[in-house]
Design an enzyme around this catalytic site. Structure first.
Site, PDB file in Angstrom:
ATOM      1  N   ASN A  13      39.189  35.196  39.105  1.00  0.00           N
ATOM      2  CA  ASN A  13      38.845  36.618  39.039  1.00  0.00           C
ATOM      3  C   ASN A  13      39.933  37.364  39.801  1.00  0.00           C
ATOM      4  OD1 ASN A  13      37.784  39.164  39.241  1.00  0.00           O
ATOM      5  ND2 ASN A  13      36.022  38.587  40.519  1.00  0.00           N
ATOM      6  N   LYS A  15      40.338  40.424  40.119  1.00  0.00           N
ATOM      7  CA  LYS A  15      39.873  41.703  40.708  1.00  0.00           C
ATOM      8  C   LYS A  15      40.894  42.806  40.392  1.00  0.00           C
ATOM      9  CE  LYS A  15      37.273  39.028  44.012  1.00  0.00           C
ATOM     10  NZ  LYS A  15      36.761  38.857  45.379  1.00  0.00           N
ATOM     11  N   HIS A 101      28.980  41.021  39.798  1.00  0.00           N
ATOM     12  CA  HIS A 101      29.756  40.587  40.959  1.00  0.00           C
ATOM     13  C   HIS A 101      29.313  41.401  42.191  1.00  0.00           C
ATOM     14  CE1 HIS A 101      33.082  39.859  43.680  1.00  0.00           C
ATOM     15  NE2 HIS A 101      33.332  38.778  42.968  1.00  0.00           N
ATOM     16  N   GLU A 103      30.889  42.739  44.487  1.00  0.00           N
ATOM     17  CA  GLU A 103      31.663  43.954  44.772  1.00  0.00           C
ATOM     18  C   GLU A 103      31.181  45.106  43.901  1.00  0.00           C
ATOM     19  OE1 GLU A 103      35.517  42.151  44.326  1.00  0.00           O
ATOM     20  OE2 GLU A 103      35.194  41.056  46.205  1.00  0.00           O
ATOM     21  N   GLU A 171      27.894  33.077  44.756  1.00  0.00           N
ATOM     22  CA  GLU A 171      28.972  33.599  45.603  1.00  0.00           C
ATOM     23  C   GLU A 171      28.361  34.274  46.825  1.00  0.00           C
ATOM     24  OE1 GLU A 171      32.861  34.275  43.323  1.00  0.00           O
ATOM     25  OE2 GLU A 171      31.714  36.113  43.152  1.00  0.00           O
ATOM     26  N   GLY A 177      36.505  36.346  50.270  1.00  0.00           N
ATOM     27  CA  GLY A 177      37.713  36.946  50.835  1.00  0.00           C
ATOM     28  C   GLY A 177      37.794  36.856  52.350  1.00  0.00           C
ATOM     29  N   SER A 217      36.088  32.052  48.930  1.00  0.00           N
ATOM     30  CA  SER A 217      37.168  31.386  49.685  1.00  0.00           C
ATOM     31  C   SER A 217      37.428  29.948  49.232  1.00  0.00           C
ATOM     32  CB  SER A 217      36.885  31.432  51.195  1.00  0.00           C
ATOM     33  OG  SER A 217      36.862  32.774  51.648  1.00  0.00           O
TER      34      SER A 217
HETATM   35  P1  13P Z   1      37.674  34.795  47.140  1.00  0.00           P
HETATM   36  O1  13P Z   1      37.996  33.494  46.450  1.00  0.00           O
HETATM   37  O2  13P Z   1      38.867  35.649  47.413  1.00  0.00           O
HETATM   38  O3  13P Z   1      36.799  34.587  48.337  1.00  0.00           O
HETATM   39  O4  13P Z   1      36.789  35.660  46.096  1.00  0.00           O
HETATM   40  C1  13P Z   1      35.720  35.077  45.470  1.00  0.00           C
HETATM   41  C2  13P Z   1      35.234  35.998  44.411  1.00  0.00           C
HETATM   42  O5  13P Z   1      34.711  37.061  44.697  1.00  0.00           O
HETATM   43  C3  13P Z   1      35.425  35.589  43.014  1.00  0.00           C
HETATM   44  O6  13P Z   1      34.687  36.377  42.147  1.00  0.00           O
END
Ligand code: 13P
Length: 263
Positions: A13, A15, A101, A103, A171, A177, A217
């Site tokens: 992803n 983003k 997601h 976010e 997640e 992150g 992560s």
């Molecule tokens: P990270 O791998 O940067 O922690 O992000 C995970 C994520 O949100 C994938 O959708």
């Protein structure tokens, strides 16, 4: 997952990255080179920003790398400024759609919108990658309730015949992150919990059809333990999917894992 589907799914992803079409092309071409064209038990999907999709489709012709989208609108068309529909995404080669997601949830996406998106994607026979996860953990295990509520809301009215298009991505928000990963035991415990909910709702056969991914992560350094001890069916990867070397290394770790653990 159905018997003919590859055993694991590794999905990147991106983003809101990278900043230009030029750098996106470079990243995709590096990933393509690293992954190779051989047949594999690891399905690889990359979800770039929507605006890059047509060009990404052009440079990934082999089907070895499938394309994903980071979101979709539930309606087919109409007055929804800034949104894209499933048919628009499919017309530029997208097969997998991330839904809910964290976010987007943090930016205001509701359980109802997530429910509608799941309905649209599964009815359209595209793969819905439905994200669930708690923002924090507490000593009383309330995070299980959070994940259960998210799942039940998203999967309401889902028909058993659609399950082969459903993937769940666990997640935990605190691991996204941050460099902090759920332990393989945490991931395994949540996998069992999600499976129990799927079983309650759809019966035992659901377990063979629905993949459960882990995200938060994920890196080459922790991927093997998450597969081995967490027993997850793959990963949804943010940061490490922006580094071609790390992303392809995780795919290779998945391929080695499948080879060493034939079922
Ligand atoms: P990270 O791998 O940067 O922690 O992000 C995970 C994520 O949100 C994938 O959708």
């Amino acid at each position: 997952m159905s018997n003919t589907a590859p055993k694991l799914l590794v999905m990147g992803n991106w983003k809101m990255n990278p900043p230009t079409i030029g750098s996106a092309k470079e990243l995709m071409l590096d990933i393509r080179k690293g992954i190779g064209r051989h047949k594999s038990e690891v399905e690889v999907v990359v979800a770039p920003p929507t605006v890059y999709l047509p060009e990404m489709e052009r440079i990934t012709p082999s089907q070895r790398i499938l394309l994903g989208a980071q979101d979709v609108h539930s309606e087919k068309s109409g007055p929804h400024t800034g949104e894209v529909s499933l048919s628009m995404l499919e017309s530029v080669g997208v097969s997998h759609i991330i839904i809910g997601h964290s976010e987007r949830r943090a930016a205001g996406e509701t359980d109802l919108e997530i429910y509608k998106n799941v309905q649209t994607v599964l009815k359209g026979k595209a793969v819905a990658v439905v994200c669930v996860g708690e923002t924090h953990r507490d000593a009383h295990g309330n995070y299980f309730g959070v994940v259960e509520a998210q799942l039940r809301a998203a999967l309401r009215d889902v028909k058993p015949m659609w399950l082969k298009y459903l993937t769940i991505a666990y997640e935990p928000v605190w691991a996204i992150g941050t460099g902090e990963t759920a332990t393989p035991e945490d991931a395994h415990e949540m996998r069992l919990f999600i499976q129990k909910i799927l079983m309650d709702r759809f019966g035992r056969s659901a377990l063979k059809k629905v993949r459960i991914l882990y995200g938060g992560s994920v890196k080459p350094q922790n991927a093997e333990a998450l597969l081995q001890e967490g027993e997850v069916d793959g990963f949804l990867i943010g940061g490490a999917s922006l580094k071609a070397k790390d992303f392809t290394e995780i795919v290779k770790i998945g391929e080695r894992y499948v080879k060493n653990n034939p079922s």
